[in-house]
Enzyme design. Structure first.
Site, PDB file in Angstrom:
ATOM      1  CB  CYS A  10      -0.942   0.098   1.590  1.00 22.43           C
ATOM      2  SG  CYS A  10       0.109  -0.267   3.185  1.00 22.43           S
ATOM      3  CG  ASN A  13       4.679  -1.395   5.369  1.00 19.53           C
ATOM      4  OD1 ASN A  13       4.833  -2.393   5.557  1.00 19.53           O
ATOM      5  ND2 ASN A  13       3.681  -2.885   5.040  1.00 19.53           N
ATOM      6  CB  CYS A  15      -3.858   1.517   7.061  1.00 20.56           C
ATOM      7  SG  CYS A  15      -3.630   2.748   8.371  1.00 20.56           S
ATOM      8  NE  ARG A  16      -4.406   1.390   1.903  1.00 21.50           N
ATOM      9  CZ  ARG A  16      -3.973   2.381   0.323  1.00 21.50           C
ATOM     10  NH1 ARG A  16      -4.938   2.459  -0.315  1.00 21.50           N
ATOM     11  NH2 ARG A  16      -3.247   3.156   1.263  1.00 21.50           N
ATOM     12  CB  SER A  17       0.746  -3.748   2.504  1.00 19.84           C
ATOM     13  OG  SER A  17       1.197  -2.098   3.553  1.00 19.84           O
ATOM     14  CG  ASP A 127      -5.149   6.150   2.364  1.00 22.09           C
ATOM     15  OD1 ASP A 127      -5.362   5.820   3.339  1.00 22.09           O
ATOM     16  OD2 ASP A 127      -4.184   7.259   2.070  1.00 22.09           O
TER      17      ASP A 127
HETATM   18  P1  4NP Z   1      -1.745   2.490   4.151  1.00 22.39           P
HETATM   19  O1  4NP Z   1      -2.367   4.559   5.045  1.00 22.39           O
HETATM   20  O2  4NP Z   1      -1.206   3.216   2.533  1.00 22.39           O
HETATM   21  O3  4NP Z   1      -3.476   2.039   3.676  1.00 22.39           O
HETATM   22  O4  4NP Z   1      -0.750   2.240   5.076  1.00 22.39           O
HETATM   23  C1  4NP Z   1      -1.608   5.415   4.454  1.00 22.39           C
HETATM   24  C2  4NP Z   1      -1.087   5.599   5.456  1.00 22.39           C
HETATM   25  C3  4NP Z   1      -0.133   6.434   6.139  1.00 22.39           C
HETATM   26  C4  4NP Z   1      -0.209   7.732   4.750  1.00 22.39           C
HETATM   27  C5  4NP Z   1      -1.429   7.438   3.931  1.00 22.39           C
HETATM   28  C6  4NP Z   1      -2.191   6.649   3.955  1.00 22.39           C
HETATM   29  N1  4NP Z   1      -0.079   8.525   5.297  1.00 22.39           N
HETATM   30  O5  4NP Z   1      -0.631   9.930   4.299  1.00 22.39           O
HETATM   31  O6  4NP Z   1       0.633   9.016   5.804  1.00 22.39           O
END
Ligand code: 4NP
Length: 164
Positions: A10, A13, A15-17, A127
């Site tokens: 993602c 790294n 939340c989703r992945s 997201d």
């Molecule tokens: P992820 O979520 O891609 O599922 O880990 C996010 C984590 C951090 C951010 C965006 C999405 N950020 O903008 O910091």
């Protein structure tokens, strides 16, 4: 025969992945395939290098009996060789991964995670970072579905090759 290696990707790294990685590990363990299928996760960005999974994501996962483990790392070119299948959470992740494959050598290894869901119609894992708890719960439900489909697919294709 070496293990079959899956990489979930993602943006951050956190939340989703990591959720996909830990849900998949849970299903792989339940299927008794922990010696044959290895899971990891990475982010396309370097925003959260070394961070544990987001606390809000961990709470949502725990609600479904999944404990999130791991630390954020960034996707790197060597992952194309290291892994058998690379699962992008959304289209932007997909494009950012393939941007590193200038020779288009690994196109077949990179897929969108939602292709494997059978009870959800979403094309991308949304997201959840800037939203509320509902978004985090939706991510877990969607990933439980997609990971289940992915495991069935891996079992089907790799069993045929005598790998599992
Ligand atoms: P992820 O979520 O891609 O599922 O880990 C996010 C984590 C951090 C951010 C965006 C999405 N950020 O903008 O910091």
């Amino acid at each position: 025969m070496s293990s079959y290696k899956l990489l979930f990707v993602c943006l951050g790294n956190i939340c989703r992945s990591p959720s996909a990685e830990n849900i998949m590990n849970h299903l792989v363990e339940q299927a008794g395939l922990s010696d044959s299928i290895i899971c990891d996760s990475a982010g396309t960005s370097s925003y959260h290098l070394g961070s544990p999974p987001d606390r809000r994501m961990a709470v949502a996962a725990k609600g479904r009996g999944i404990i999130l483990k791991g630390r954020a790392r960034q996707f790197q070119k060597s992952d194309f060789e290291e892994f058998d299948l690379i699962l992008a959470m959304d289209r932007e992740n997909y494009q950012d991964i393939l941007r590193l494959d200038s020779g288009m050598n690994y196109l077949d290894k990179v897929r969108l995670m939602c292709e494997f869901a059978s009870h959800h119609s979403e094309q991308e894992v949304p997201d959840p970072y800037y939203g509320g708890s509902e978004g985090f719960n939706r991510v877990i439900d969607l990933l439980l579905d997609a990971c289940d489909g992915l495991l069935q697919q891996v079992i089907k294709t790799e069993d045929l090759k005598g790998r599992l």
